[in-house]
Motif scaffolding. Structure first.
Motif, mmCIF file in Angstrom:
data_model
loop_
_atom_site.group_PDB
_atom_site.id
_atom_site.type_symbol
_atom_site.label_atom_id
_atom_site.label_comp_id
_atom_site.label_asym_id
_atom_site.label_seq_id
_atom_site.Cartn_x
_atom_site.Cartn_y
_atom_site.Cartn_z
ATOM 1 N N ALA A 294 9.010 1.857 7.902
ATOM 2 C CA ALA A 294 10.038 1.800 7.864
ATOM 3 C C ALA A 294 10.437 1.219 9.759
ATOM 4 O O ALA A 294 10.595 0.970 9.772
ATOM 5 N N ARG A 295 8.604 1.480 10.121
ATOM 6 C CA ARG A 295 8.865 1.151 11.936
ATOM 7 C C ARG A 295 8.729 -0.446 11.846
ATOM 8 O O ARG A 295 9.478 -0.722 13.297
ATOM 9 N N VAL A 296 7.971 -1.122 11.497
ATOM 10 C CA VAL A 296 8.258 -2.462 11.742
ATOM 11 C C VAL A 296 9.382 -3.158 11.481
ATOM 12 O O VAL A 296 9.908 -4.084 12.015
ATOM 13 N N LEU A 297 9.938 -3.047 10.271
ATOM 14 C CA LEU A 297 11.422 -3.316 9.949
ATOM 15 C C LEU A 297 12.264 -2.552 11.376
ATOM 16 O O LEU A 297 12.964 -3.465 11.631
ATOM 17 N N ARG A 298 11.869 -2.037 11.910
ATOM 18 C CA ARG A 298 13.051 -1.505 13.301
ATOM 19 C C ARG A 298 12.250 -2.741 14.294
ATOM 20 O O ARG A 298 13.163 -3.042 15.126
ATOM 21 N N LEU B 280 18.049 -1.951 9.859
ATOM 22 C CA LEU B 280 17.716 -0.829 10.499
ATOM 23 C C LEU B 280 18.262 0.575 9.456
ATOM 24 O O LEU B 280 17.436 0.784 9.137
ATOM 25 N N LEU B 281 19.003 -0.124 8.519
ATOM 26 C CA LEU B 281 19.879 0.051 7.605
ATOM 27 C C LEU B 281 18.628 1.369 6.308
ATOM 28 O O LEU B 281 17.678 1.018 5.673
ATOM 29 N N ARG B 282 17.336 -0.202 6.002
ATOM 30 C CA ARG B 282 16.202 -0.728 5.360
ATOM 31 C C ARG B 282 15.290 0.737 5.977
ATOM 32 O O ARG B 282 14.873 1.536 5.766
ATOM 33 N N SER B 283 15.313 0.787 6.999
ATOM 34 C CA SER B 283 14.195 1.194 7.408
ATOM 35 C C SER B 283 14.888 2.398 7.816
ATOM 36 O O SER B 283 13.772 3.530 7.525
ATOM 37 N N LEU B 284 15.948 3.211 8.099
ATOM 38 C CA LEU B 284 16.166 4.851 7.583
ATOM 39 C C LEU B 284 16.121 5.241 6.201
ATOM 40 O O LEU B 284 15.449 6.430 6.432
ATOM 41 N N ALA B 285 16.349 4.349 5.405
ATOM 42 C CA ALA B 285 16.196 4.465 4.297
ATOM 43 C C ALA B 285 14.801 4.941 3.805
ATOM 44 O O ALA B 285 14.694 6.063 3.084
ATOM 45 N N LEU B 286 13.962 3.929 4.234
ATOM 46 C CA LEU B 286 12.197 4.419 4.188
ATOM 47 C C LEU B 286 12.012 5.752 5.009
ATOM 48 O O LEU B 286 11.588 6.197 3.931
ATOM 49 N N VAL C 130 0.532 -0.691 -0.201
ATOM 50 C CA VAL C 130 -0.316 -0.417 -0.143
ATOM 51 C C VAL C 130 1.078 0.975 -0.194
ATOM 52 O O VAL C 130 0.159 2.733 0.436
ATOM 53 N N ARG C 131 2.144 1.186 -0.338
ATOM 54 C CA ARG C 131 3.229 2.318 -0.764
ATOM 55 C C ARG C 131 3.198 3.427 0.932
ATOM 56 O O ARG C 131 3.473 3.861 0.608
ATOM 57 N N ASP C 132 2.855 2.365 2.302
ATOM 58 C CA ASP C 132 3.441 3.280 3.328
ATOM 59 C C ASP C 132 4.072 3.238 4.067
ATOM 60 O O ASP C 132 5.054 2.378 4.699
ATOM 61 N N GLN C 133 4.814 4.021 3.815
ATOM 62 C CA GLN C 133 7.062 4.093 3.936
ATOM 63 C C GLN C 133 7.430 4.087 5.480
ATOM 64 O O GLN C 133 7.809 3.367 5.932
ATOM 65 N N VAL C 134 6.149 4.932 6.080
ATOM 66 C CA VAL C 134 6.778 5.111 7.107
ATOM 67 C C VAL C 134 6.227 4.235 8.480
ATOM 68 O O VAL C 134 7.238 3.095 9.168
ATOM 69 N N GLN C 135 5.376 3.509 7.957
ATOM 70 C CA GLN C 135 5.256 1.783 8.978
ATOM 71 C C GLN C 135 5.627 1.099 8.551
ATOM 72 O O GLN C 135 6.603 0.182 8.865
#
Length: 769
Positions: free
Chosen positions: A168-172, A191-197, A161-166
């Motif tokens: 990234a939060r779940v990747l954390r 974590l690096l993927r999360s920060l990139a998003l 659904v292209r929700d980058q913030v959520q």
């Protein structure tokens, strides 16, 4: 200090969970409550109620939840069921699951909402469900694989659904699970993927991911990177004013500094963490930080400061459970042992022994290990060797389960001292050898990490030197090439310059010949032009003489016109005075009071117009009237006409305004009618009062006329729109003529207000009566 480092090392490998729903500011919460109070019972009210409940659940994430949260959720559920609002039903169950995430009822609510989201094919809500389902499980090693599967499902759906913030939060959170599984390298990748998003989405609150990245690099032995990320987490939290977990980020910085053995820095950041916890009212967190700071002070040989800190903070924040009481008691025992107050230390050891009987404490091996170690140290210092041996042996067994080598080595050293004191030398030697073996392994591992760090630093410096050397070689080559190009360009430039000079010389010769020819032509043309200019100047002088003559004649006509207009106004004023005198003569032959009053009012109206014409022929600007002087003369005349100088006081608030006669005439008549009504009806004898007339400029070409009194007011049931009295009919008609807005209020007398705009032309087609 080694025992302290073991305790701090446990902090370095953990991370506080970040609330799923962001915490709102006080202004946003107040606005949300106001919207709920004003909202209709519709789907928007459901969303507002759930937003408030989720904010409160996040705000009290680590504390006792208030009943307000459950009340909001129940209201949202009931309204969603009434409206048959499927989205609201799902979100209400998620809110309930978020509130009760550690209770079985919370997991049931999340599973129910997750199933309904899948039925509705709502991928975003399904993603939220998978994440919240992971929150309902404890962060134990056995449950990590299951939680990881839930995280991966949520990440896939948030990506869809292209929700980058959520995402990234779940990747954390996924990285946190990998770190607790002992997979720091995999955690760092996520974590690096999360920060990139976060960066792609423009989301600035990245401190939670930065903090976990610091913990991950600490676990990998990348202490320099760990410190940079820990400090970046603190800076990010301060920049975004998100202080909910700031104490945790300060603790992370202090824990990383332990790797560099910088005690002052460790103490500095743990004190900052304590202040942040106190600012956020995390009383039990503050109490735990107090025990940690006290151990640091003990390691710095400041037992009195450590003891004073524990006593002050335990009084300010009384322990709420056996864990907190146990931590306080352990800190006090350590302080009393260092200050040689053995009686007090023994008394608190007895408290520790009573806390160890609590079921919650018995099930926590890590807590038991530390408590047994404290008891063993106390009983060794008080020469109760049997008790010391018993507790130290238990501590050693528990330490082998939780694998804290620093504290294991400390337990072996204390057992060595117990056996040495009792003369059990073989056992003492065995424990000492074990202590040395554990200590050597720790030292070797630390040296290995330091060597690895040095190797990395060496390789980095070597690579930087190689890059610098290549850069210099490249610069030399570029300089050589530049010099060759410069020589070639200089030769080409010299040849081009020679050709240019020759060309310029020939061109200058040709230009000189052409200029001489043109100069001769221009001289002939200039002579012709001068002759033509002379003729035109003569014609222009003739035109100017004729113009001056016409202007003189026009000026005489204007003067004559002004004189005639003044004479007209004078004669009109005289005629109006004659009419007024005729009306006065007529009134002396009348006996009917009503007829006499009507004649007097007509006489006043005529006098108002006569005053206007008098003003016009007395001023230099015939077309405009000074309204302040005109209004003052009208009021003065009317008060004298009605003989009310003694009983009515006039208050004139008139701005220096000049208006066209087309506006001044109806305004003068309106003032006449309103003041006449006030003098006749507002102050019946013997009543006295004040009559106020005001004229103000509200904006360019926009004015307000007010006429008010503090008299008896209007009769009951008076309606301005339905009034048919002659005075009110005249006032309303004249107000419409100048397109004004007429209002009347009856508070403390009568106040008539007229706002009008002189940029609009008056309307003469509408009759007054």
């Amino acid at each position: 200090m080694k025992y302290l480092l073991a305790l701090l090392f446990l902090v370095a490998l953990t991370s506080q969970a970040e609330p799923y729903y962001p915490i709102l500011s006080k202004t946003e919460v107040d606005g949300l409550r106001r919207q709920i109070g004003r909202s209709a019972p519709d789907t928007n009210r459901v969303k507002l109620l759930l937003q408030l409940s989720n904010d409160l659940s996040s705000r009290y994430y680590y504390m006792q939840k208030p009943d307000t949260i459950a009340v909001c959720i129940r209201q949202a559920q009931a309204l969603s069921n009434t409206l048959h609002y499927a989205g609201g039903q799902i979100d209400s169950d998620y809110a309930l699951g978020y509130l009760l995430r550690k209770d079985p009822g919370g997991r049931e609510a999340v599973l129910r909402a997750l199933a309904r989201s899948q039925q509705q094919h709502d991928q975003r809500r399904e993603a939220i469900g998978w994440y919240l389902l992971s929150e309902t499980y404890e962060k134990s090693m056995a449950l990590h694989p299951q939680r990881i599967r839930y995280f991966e499902q949520a990440i896939r759906l948030f990506g869809a659904v292209r929700d980058q913030v959520q995402e990234a939060r779940v990747l954390r959170e996924l990285a946190d699970a990998y770190l607790m599984q002992g997979k720091p390298a995999r955690a760092r990748e996520e974590l690096l993927r999360s920060l990139a998003l976060y960066k792609a989405a423009g989301y600035r609150k990245q401190h939670s991911s930065l903090d976990l990245l610091a913990a991950t690099n600490d676990a990998l032995g990348n202490y320099k990177d760990a410190l940079q990320y820990a400090l970046a987490a603190v800076a990010s939290a301060k920049r975004s004013q998100d202080t909910l977990l700031l104490c945790t980020y300060y603790m992370r910085v202090g824990a990383v500094y332990q790797q560099f053995d910088e005690r002052e820095k460790i103490l500095q950041y743990y004190r900052l963490a304590l202040r942040s916890a106190e600012a956020n009212h995390y009383s039990q967190t503050a109490l735990g930080l107090t025990s940690t700071i006290a151990r640091i002070l003990l390691a710095k040989n400041q037992p009195q400061a450590a003891l004073a800190l524990i006593l002050a903070k335990s009084k300010a924040y009384p322990p709420q459970d056996d864990y907190a009481r146990l931590a306080v008691a352990q800190g006090l025992v350590s302080c009393y042992l260092r200050t040689k107050q053995y009686d007090l230390a023994t008394a608190h050891c007895q408290q520790i022994e009573s806390y160890l009987k609590s079921k919650n404490v018995v099930d926590n091996t890590r807590v038991l290990h530390g408590a047994y170690l404290t008891l063993g140290a106390c009983y060794l210092a008080t020469k109760q060797y049997a008790k010391a041996r018993s507790y130290l042996t238990k501590s050693l067994a528990a330490g082998q389960v939780v694998l804290t080598r620093n504290s294991l080595a400390h337990a072996c050293l204390l057992l060595y001292k117990v056996d040495s004191a009792q003369g059990n030398l073989p056992s003492a030697i065995a424990y000492y050898k074990r202590y040395k073996a554990i200590n050597d392994s720790i030292f070797s591992e630390k040296n290995s990490k330091q060597m690895a760090a040095l190797q990395v630093q060496f390789d980095t410096e070597k690579r930087e030197q190689s890059i610098a050397l290549l850069t210099k070689q490249n610069q030399v080559q570029q300089l050589t090439i530049g010099q060759r190009e410069l020589q070639r360009n200089a030769m080409l430039g010299g040849a081009a310059l020679l050709v240019l000079v020759l060309g310029l010389g020939y061109n200058r010769y040709r230009l000189k010949q052409r200029s001489a020819h043109l100069l001769e032509q221009k001289q002939h043309a200039l002579e012709a032009q001068q002759a033509q200019t002379s003729r035109k100047n003569e014609e222009l002088e003739q035109v100017l003489r004729e113009k001056d003559q016409l202007l003189g004649e026009r000026q005489e006509l204007l003067v004559e016109k002004d004189w005639m207009l003044k004479e007209i106004h004078h004669r009109v004023k005289n005629n109006l005075q004659v009419v007024s005198s005729l009306l006065a003569t007529q009134s002396r032959h009348l006996l009917d009071p009503q007829a006499m009053a009507a004649i007097r009012e007509s006489q006043n109206r005529v006098q108002v117009m006569a005053l206007l014409h008098q003003k016009l022929y007395q001023t230099d600007n015939i077309g405009r009237v000074n309204m302040a002087e005109y209004s003052r003369e009208i009021v003065t005349y009317l008060v004298q006409s009605f003989d009310r100088q003694q009983s009515v006081q006039t208050k004139l608030e008139l701005a220096p305004i000049e208006l066209e006669t087309t506006v001044a005439t109806p305004l003068g008549l309106i003032i006449n009618e309103a003041v006449t009504n006030a003098l006749k009806h507002a102050f019946p004898p013997p009543r006295r009062g004040t009559l106020t007339v005001g004229l103000a400029c509200l904006a360019p070409q926009h004015y307000q006329l007010t006429i008010s009194d503090d008299g008896v007011g209007l009769p009951p049931g008076f309606d301005l729109k339905r009034s048919r009295s002659l005075g009110m009919v005249i006032i309303k008609g004249l107000s419409r003529q100048i397109d004004g807005q007429l209002t009347m209020s009856t508070a403390d007398g009568v106040c008539l207000s007229l706002q009008f705009d002189t940029s609009k032309k008056p309307v003469y087609a509408e009759a007054v009566a």
